[in-house]
Write a protein that holds these residues in place. Structure first.
Motif: not given
Length: 676
Positions: A291-303
């Protein structure tokens, strides 16, 4: 950053060795009186003495030390101190006998005893320690003597004389002494408190750690705790070393956690992470890191992960909180409200929302802050701006700004400017109480501080200064810092005023040494004199021998390579390293460097200060897509906290120097209020 405190210099990042400090003593033998006149020359901002109310300067005074033999005794001390350190005991004893009443006599005893520490018996060491009571040398000598016992393997002596301390090396020696003496259980019980560190511990700790590990006391949960601590501080070398301590059942997950830290994109392949306790631990760390590098993609992974993995409630909430903070920092609106989260998380989310102008959401998160935090000037300012800029309460927003518009802070100045007001705050006047300064000279710690500075031992003078501050009554603190400035010890006076909570003592905190050099260089480079002073004040506190860990040198902290480029550009001879410690050379080259930055950035001082601190390349990347952005918002967007604070400091300091010069101006000029 506190709202009621002036922005201040951090405790000297660039503390030069004693041999590199300015020495204003030694040539006249008149003691303090010889240099008190220096203050009038370096502190008066106007040559004709026409000072505004911001220039209530520390004045010169009659001599405080009426001692005709003082110079000779200082020279005798120098010789005796050299003899003590060099082991010339006959010369040392002769000097000691000659300097019976000299304030620095304890330092002679200290140097001699420290050199012979390994051969001193316990009884003699305690006698020396008693002789040094009432000075900072008391514990320093004993610590050195104890270290000498450890170095010589006298573990029983060490154990018999050990006193609890926060010193890690001493604590590790103590554990080793316990183990060697057969008190292993007692030692092993204390080892985890030292082993569990996010950074590598000193080599002196290895014997105790190895004994503890060999005895089988390092369990897997403790190893996991330290691995995550190390990764949390991005200490990847230590983390890689720690992988050796995991057993077969844990090794794979530990390695995966490490890999997800150095290559966070691995979390996009969820199949790599088992849905068990260890797999979820590795995945949690990786998602937060990603998330520190790519918050939007990390949010998708977290979902995906939170729906398909059985995270424990506490673990789920931790990941969710970190994802919200990183999302807000990337300009995304969190999908949850502020209720139930920690103050630190509320602050991080609010910061991110402010950086991206998400004003309605920022109001929600700022108003959820605890009262003590919300009352700080920073948050009062941004709540006021958010209410105004969101259109949700212009009157309420202006009320918030009005309440801090007279505060002595960067945000107070911004609030006053936004309201179109002149900040009405008065500095604390200089006391110029010469009798009080004379009385200070009867305080042993103060007298030792004065003499140490006089003989060029700045490192020990700092220790004595701090010792004096701790022992003096609060109503004498101002006299101490004014005396320090009167001695010509400018950087310590500035730092001391901050330590003594005298943040409104403008006469000490914002002096103007080398004023002729600054004026000439500013004129030549078409710069405001106050801006040069503000940069120097922030960079080195006017210490011409300052040197940073990165190698920047002098008053304006120029890198040697940068100084050579500047010299080439203006057709000056290339300076060598020693030249950069000369105020005339350093200030002139620094002024030309600053002038080029001013031209490049349209004389926007926020951009110029950021470039001076962090480099032009970084500022160019921070300016991308920022055109038209309010400058205060852009400052909050700077990703480096050091640079954010640096820019605020320089703007604030320049405001003060403008006031001192009788040329007041706003904290941001009209052309600086948005990013070009």
């Amino acid at each position: 950053m506190g709202s009621s405190a002036w922005l201040g210099r951090r405790r000297s990042r660039y503390r030069a060795p004693a041999r590199h400090r300015i020495r204003l003593w030694g040539a006249t033998g008149r003691g303090i009186g010889a240099v008190l006149g220096f203050v009038a020359a370096v502190c008066a901002f106007a040559d004709d003495g026409q000072l505004s109310h911001y220039a209530l300067e520390v004045r010169s005074s009659p001599a405080l030390l009426d001692d005709a033999d003082l110079y000779d005794r200082r020279m005798a001390y120098r010789q005796a101190a050299y003899a003590a350190r060099a082991g010339r005991r006959s010369d040392y004893r002769e000097g000691l006998a000659e300097l019976v009443d000299y304030p620095l006599r304890p330092y002679l005893v200290f140097y001699d005893a420290r050199r012979r520490a390994s051969g001193l018996s316990t009884e003699r060491a305690q006698e020396v320690r008693a002789d040094l009571a009432g000075t900072p040398l008391h514990d320093r000598f004993f610590d050195h003597w104890m270290e000498s016992q450890a170095s010589n393997g006298r573990w029983k002596t060490y154990l018999d004389n050990y006193e609890p301390t926060y010193n890690v090396v001493a604590r590790c020696h103590y554990l080793r002494a316990l183990i060697i003496s057969g008190r292993r259980a007692e030692a092993y019980q204390q080892v985890p408190g030292l082993w569990l560190s996010p950074r590598s511990q000193p080599d002196e700790c290895d014997p105790a750690f190895q004994s503890w590990i060999k005895a089988g006391h390092l369990d897997q949960e403790t190893a996991w705790t330290r691995l995550l601590m190390a990764l949390g501080e991005n200490e990847v070398t230590l983390a890689r070393y720690l992988l050796r301590f995991f057993d077969r059942a844990n090794a794979g997950a530990a390695r995966l956690t490490y890999d997800a830290h150095v290559r966070p994109q691995l979390v996009r392949s969820l199949s790599r992470f088992a849905d068990n306790e260890l797999g979820r631990r590795a995945l949690a760390h990786g998602i937060v890191r990603y998330a520190k590098r790519d918050a939007e993609r990390a949010l998708g992974v977290w979902q995906q992960a939170r729906e398909s993995y059985g995270f424990e409630p506490d673990q789920r909430r931790f990941i969710q909180s970190q994802m919200m903070a990183e999302a807000a920092n990337a300009g995304l609106v969190p999908d949850d409200g502020p209720i139930g989260y920690s103050p630190a998380l509320l602050e991080r989310v609010a910061e991110g929302l402010i950086r991206h102008g998400k004003w309605p959401e920022a109001i929600l998160w700022i108003t959820a802050l605890p009262a003590e935090m919300a009352s700080q000037g920073r948050w009062r300012y941004w709540l006021g701006r958010a209410l105004i800029d969101s259109g949700e309460g212009e009157d309420a927003g202006r009320d918030h700004l009005a309440e801090i518009a007279s505060w002595r802070t960067f945000y107070g100045l911004l609030a006053a400017q936004d309201l179109g007001r002149d900040p009405k705050f008065l500095p604390r006047p200089a006391s110029n109480d010469h009798l009080a300064q004379r009385e200070l000279m009867t305080v042993p710690a103060v007298r030792r501080m004065v003499e140490l500075f006089a003989v060029g031992d700045t490192a020990n003078a700092v220790r004595e200064w701090q010792y004096a501050l701790q022992t003096l009554a609060e109503d004498r603190h101002q006299h101490l810092v004014e005396l320090t400035l009167a001695m010509g010890w400018i950087d310590q006076a500035i730092a001391g005023a901050w330590e003594a909570e005298l943040k409104d003592l403008v006469a000490v905190r914002f002096p103007t040494p080398y004023l002729g050099l600054y004026r000439r260089s500013a004129f030549e480079a078409n710069l405001p004199t106050g801006l040069l002073l503000a940069i120097s004040r922030r960079e080195s506190a006017f210490n011409p021998r300052a040197r940073s860990p990165a190698g920047a040198r002098g008053i304006m902290q120029l890198m040697p390579a940068t100084s050579r480029l500047i010299a080439d550009r203006i057709r000056d001879p290339r300076p060598n390293t020693e030249d950069l410690y000369r105020p005339d050379t350093n200030i002139r080259l620094g002024a030309h460097h600053l002038a080029r930055l001013m031209d490049r950035y349209g004389r926007n001082r926020a951009l110029v200060a950021a470039a001076y601190n962090a480099g032009e390349g970084r500022v160019e990347s921070w300016r991308e897509n920022a055109s038209g952005l309010p400058t205060p918002v852009w400052i909050e967007r700077i990703p480096f906290r050091e640079t954010r604070d640096y820019v605020k400091n320089v703007l604030f300091y320049h405001y003060i120097y403008r006031q001192k010069a009788g040329e007041p101006g706003p904290v941001l000029d009209a052309h600086e209020r948005t990013i070009p």
